[in-house]
Design an enzyme around this catalytic site. Structure first.
Site, PDB file in Angstrom:
ATOM      1  CG  HIS A 104      48.128  29.700 -27.043  1.00 21.82           C
ATOM      2  ND1 HIS A 104      46.927  30.272 -27.370  1.00 21.82           N
ATOM      3  CD2 HIS A 104      48.569  30.405 -25.965  1.00 21.82           C
ATOM      4  CE1 HIS A 104      46.648  31.248 -26.532  1.00 21.82           C
ATOM      5  NE2 HIS A 104      47.640  31.347 -25.659  1.00 21.82           N
TER       6      HIS A 104
ATOM      7  NE  ARG B 132      43.557  34.947 -25.985  1.00 19.00           N
ATOM      8  CZ  ARG B 132      44.508  34.583 -25.119  1.00 19.00           C
ATOM      9  NH1 ARG B 132      45.746  34.368 -25.520  1.00 19.00           N
ATOM     10  NH2 ARG B 132      44.212  34.397 -23.845  1.00 19.00           N
TER      11      ARG B 132
ATOM     12  CD  GLU C 130      45.213  29.218 -29.961  1.00 20.41           C
ATOM     13  OE1 GLU C 130      45.183  28.716 -28.816  1.00 20.41           O
ATOM     14  OE2 GLU C 130      45.828  30.254 -30.216  1.00 20.41           O
TER      15      GLU C 130
HETATM   16  C1  DGY Z   1      47.060  33.954 -21.489  1.00 18.42           C
HETATM   17  O1  DGY Z   1      47.387  33.977 -20.306  1.00 18.42           O
HETATM   18  O2  DGY Z   1      46.172  34.680 -21.946  1.00 18.42           O
HETATM   19  C2  DGY Z   1      47.778  32.991 -22.369  1.00 18.42           C
HETATM   20  O3  DGY Z   1      47.386  33.117 -23.681  1.00 18.42           O
HETATM   21  C3  DGY Z   1      47.540  31.563 -21.888  1.00 18.42           C
HETATM   22  O4  DGY Z   1      46.207  31.370 -21.694  1.00 18.42           O
END
Ligand code: DGY
Length: 321
Positions: free
Chosen positions: A287, A240, A269
């Protein structure tokens, strides 16, 4: 159909998952895959007993407060749940679930790609060839740094971190890690545990972050911690963006303190910090850590298993609130 619970599904899901959704629920799908505004989300949730969202929908305390009272469960199609205000959900009696385990392999694969891509200048090379600007070869041309046998620091040795360690051992990397808890020896497999992030950072030729966003990890990689890495280290983030202070990351990349960074997760994002876009030593992905056919099916089925358990009056396996 009338007796089936209404489920609001916020994004287009794999067809096998939507087929099961239609079979078992009164599914309110989003065939055009439009990103709903907060207002649309709340409006579309009228009459629904559950929401199956992705991390692209933000359930702030205010949104949760405005959700219809009939919504009793948010069954996320994601392992991360930092887009949901968990305390607000608990307060309103809304169950929240996620989809752990099923995306660890895909995310670890992408992490390896980011490490190798950043180290071997994959972005630069790809742009050069694609834009037809490649003119010559010489021993000094596009020299990167080797991954094999280097020291890899893993910040957050949970499900994804452990798979990354396994894959990295295939490159003879020496694994260092920091986590709140030390792994038992059969899982540690010789990796070096560090009690604090600060202790680990000087040992990392590569650093990859795999922790959840919490008040403790928000902005964790700041200027002080980047400065503890060996000069020329490579930084990777497929977790993240919120774990990283972008000013500090950009400064470390500009100064050469960091040789390069491979990034798949960003603050704000999909609006990536323009300074990262302008740097040649960033290898950037949008992502897509969990974006494989196999994993996206598995995430959907896992979210549905959680919904099924909830509507059968059982405890959903992946309950986080
Ligand atoms: C998650 O599963 O957290 C990935 O980042 C996709 O959302």
């Amino acid at each position: 159909m009338a007796n089936k619970p209404v489920i609001l599904v916020t994004r287009k899901l794999p067809s096998a998952v939507e087929t099961r959704l239609r079979r078992d629920y009164d599914a309110r799908l989003n065939p055009d895959d439009r990103l709903y505004s907060e207002h649309q989300l709340i409006e579309r949730a009228q009459g629904a007993r559950a929401i199956l969202p992705c991390h692209t929908e933000h359930f702030s305390a205010d949104v949760i407060r405005r959700l219809p009272a009939e919504v009793k469960i948010i069954a996320n199609f994601s392992v991360g749940f930092d887009h949901v205000d968990i305390e607000a959900a608990k307060k309103k009696g809304i169950v929240v679930t996620n989809t752990p385990d099923v995306l660890s392999d895909a995310t670890a694969e992408l992490t390896m790609m980011l490490m190798i891509g950043a180290a071997r200048r994959a972005g630069e090379g790809e742009r050069l060839v694609r834009e037809d600007k490649w003119k010559d070869w010489s021993p000094a041309f596009m020299v990167g740094t080797q991954v094999t046998s280097k020291r890899l620091g893993i910040l957050g040795m949970g499900r994804v971190g452990q798979v990354v360690a396994r894959r990295a051992r295939g490159f003879d990397m020496q694994i260092h890690y920091h986590d709140a808890r030390r792994l038992p020896p059969e899982k540690e497999l010789g990796a070096v545990f560090h009690k604090s992030v600060e202790d680990m950072l000087p040992h990392c030729d590569f650093l990859t972050v795999h922790c959840n966003v919490t008040p403790e990890t928000r902005g964790l990689m700041n200027a002080r911690r980047f400065a503890l890495l060996p000069p020329g280290a490579i930084f990777v983030n497929a977790a993240r963006g919120a774990i990283v202070d972008d000013d500090a990351l950009v400064a470390a990349l500009e100064s050469g303190r960091l040789r390069a960074a491979g990034i798949d997760a960003y603050n704000n994002e999909p609006h990536v910090d323009k300074r990262l876009l302008g740097l040649a030593n960033t290898f950037l992905m949008p992502h897509i850590g969990s974006a494989t056919l196999e994993t996206r099916d598995a995430m959907g089925f896992r979210a549905l298993d959680n919904l099924d358990a909830y509507f059968a009056g059982k405890q959903p396996r992946d309950r986080v609130a």
